[in-house]
Design a protein around this motif. Structure first.
Motif, PDB file in Angstrom:
ATOM      1  N   UNK A 101       0.603  -0.841  -0.249  1.00  0.00           N
ATOM      2  CA  UNK A 101      -0.040   0.025   0.074  1.00  0.00           C
ATOM      3  C   UNK A 101       1.052   1.447   0.099  1.00  0.00           C
ATOM      4  N   UNK A 102       2.224   1.668   0.732  1.00  0.00           N
ATOM      5  CA  UNK A 102       3.180   2.130   0.668  1.00  0.00           C
ATOM      6  C   UNK A 102       3.870   2.977  -0.265  1.00  0.00           C
ATOM      7  N   UNK A 103       3.850   1.646  -1.014  1.00  0.00           N
ATOM      8  CA  UNK A 103       4.579   1.553  -1.837  1.00  0.00           C
ATOM      9  C   UNK A 103       3.859   2.524  -3.445  1.00  0.00           C
ATOM     10  N   UNK A 234      12.304   0.671  -0.972  1.00  0.00           N
ATOM     11  CA  UNK A 234      11.693  -0.490   0.190  1.00  0.00           C
ATOM     12  C   UNK A 234      11.476   1.063   1.382  1.00  0.00           C
ATOM     13  N   UNK A 235      12.985   1.395   1.130  1.00  0.00           N
ATOM     14  CA  UNK A 235      12.795   1.481   2.763  1.00  0.00           C
ATOM     15  C   UNK A 235      11.438   3.289   2.895  1.00  0.00           C
ATOM     16  N   UNK A 236      11.687   3.908   1.880  1.00  0.00           N
ATOM     17  CA  UNK A 236      10.674   4.748   1.923  1.00  0.00           C
ATOM     18  C   UNK A 236       9.294   3.939   2.275  1.00  0.00           C
ATOM     19  N   UNK A 237       9.050   2.216   1.930  1.00  0.00           N
ATOM     20  CA  UNK A 237       7.683   1.885   2.242  1.00  0.00           C
ATOM     21  C   UNK A 237       7.524   1.384   3.627  1.00  0.00           C
ATOM     22  N   UNK A 238       8.235   2.208   4.475  1.00  0.00           N
ATOM     23  CA  UNK A 238       8.418   1.778   6.098  1.00  0.00           C
ATOM     24  C   UNK A 238       8.880   3.608   6.794  1.00  0.00           C
ATOM     25  N   UNK A 254      20.730   2.076   2.995  1.00  0.00           N
ATOM     26  CA  UNK A 254      20.344   0.789   3.046  1.00  0.00           C
ATOM     27  C   UNK A 254      19.474   0.329   4.389  1.00  0.00           C
ATOM     28  N   UNK A 255      19.827   0.688   5.354  1.00  0.00           N
ATOM     29  CA  UNK A 255      19.895   0.111   6.513  1.00  0.00           C
ATOM     30  C   UNK A 255      20.349  -1.349   6.808  1.00  0.00           C
ATOM     31  N   UNK A 283      12.134  -8.716   3.518  1.00  0.00           N
ATOM     32  CA  UNK A 283      11.552  -8.110   1.596  1.00  0.00           C
ATOM     33  C   UNK A 283      12.966  -7.583   1.166  1.00  0.00           C
ATOM     34  N   UNK A 284      14.038  -7.811   1.693  1.00  0.00           N
ATOM     35  CA  UNK A 284      15.251  -6.491   0.928  1.00  0.00           C
ATOM     36  C   UNK A 284      15.367  -7.616   0.270  1.00  0.00           C
TER      37      UNK A 284
END
Length: 294
Positions: A101-103, A234-238, A254-255, A283-284
């Motif tokens: 959903x965030x993506x 991906x980090x933007x989706x958290x 990328x944490x 997920x990464x």
């Protein structure tokens, strides 16, 4: 020329609800096919009446977002329904839905259903998870269709918005909508348990009017794969990672294995739940190992 919203798409026809509430059965102009544009449920369109109750869609207004599965545009929120029990509450599954959903830059709202079926120990665990997700910034509503718990709040959340509902089989999506609006009478077993697929899958999508809002009456996300998400996105989706991105030593961190990472520090300080970070790493890896599509 009149403006309206497409509330149903079926067999090449688009059912457009005009601003006065009248519904017109419309065809799309050939120019859409030529330009490879498909009108979607949720689109705001200009149309022209050709016969009483019939017309042609002439123009599609620009969309704020769109989904492919289910094909809906201009969504205000995705209501993610996860059950407390039967099936058991899963943070991994919830986080998959949240990332999807965030993506799409759609606002997620979390409903935890079947709260009437939990014992004290299970309830305490659910309340802890509710706190975790609320701390991230998500709205988390505990609901029970049977005991009518949280239904008034659910009604308010649906009002004046276009919502899609997502959630695995058996979590009580239809029961919840029926409880909010008994006139709906949606088939509660809308997902075949054995197949895990919708009986009335995405052959047609319809926006059902509930309490002054619209809900897409279709099984939510038919695929929970991250096929369209780039690794760097991906980090933007958290949200909890997004807000700490600027505090990492390296730009574009990328944490993962980078030193002096603000996200990893926040996990160590228990500001970010460990399970959220573990799901991120999972997920990464999944996206990193995805086979390229040509």
């Amino acid at each position: 020329m009149t403006t309206g919203k497409i509330i149903k798409a079926l067999s090449g026809f688009y059912y457009v609800k005009a601003e006065n509430g009248e519904i017109f059965q419309c065809r799309g102009r050939g120019v859409f096919r030529k330009n490879k544009v498909t009108p979607l449920v949720g689109d705001i369109v200009d149309f022209e009446e050709s016969n009483p109750g019939e017309g042609y869609v002439l123009d599609i207004k620009s969309r704020k977002n769109e989904l492919v599965r289910p094909p809906v545009a201009n969504i205000d929120q995705a209501i993610i329904v996860v059950s407390a029990v039967k099936p058991a509450f899963s943070t991994l599954l919830l986080d998959r839905f949240l990332v999807l959903v965030e993506s799409k830059q759609i606002q997620p709202v979390i409903f935890i259903s079947k709260m009437d079926m939990v014992d004290q120990r299970e309830k305490a665990a659910i309340l802890r998870y509710q706190e975790d997700y609320q701390r991230i910034g998500y709205l988390v509503q505990l609901v029970s269709s049977k005991q009518e718990e949280g239904l008034a709040e659910a009604e308010k959340l649906i009002k004046d918005k276009i919502s899609v509902i997502a959630g695995q089989s058996g979590v009580g999506k239809s029961s919840l909508l029926n409880a909010v609006n008994p006139r709906l009478n949606l088939e509660t077993n809308e997902i075949s348990e054995s197949l895990g697929r919708g009986k009335h899958t995405t052959r047609h999508v319809e926006l059902v009017e509930i309490n002054g809002g619209f809900v897409a009456d279709t099984p939510g996300f038919s695929s929970l794969e991250f096929a369209d998400i780039l690794l760097e996105d991906l980090p933007d989706c958290f949200p909890e990672m997004r807000e700490r991105q600027g505090d990492c030593k390296f730009r574009g961190c990328m944490h993962h294995k980078e030193p002096k990472c603000a996200v990893k520090a926040a996990v160590e300080m228990e500001e970010i739940p460990e399970y959220r970070y573990q799901h991120y790493l999972q997920f990464f890896e999944e996206i990193q190992n995805r086979k390229p599509r040509y």
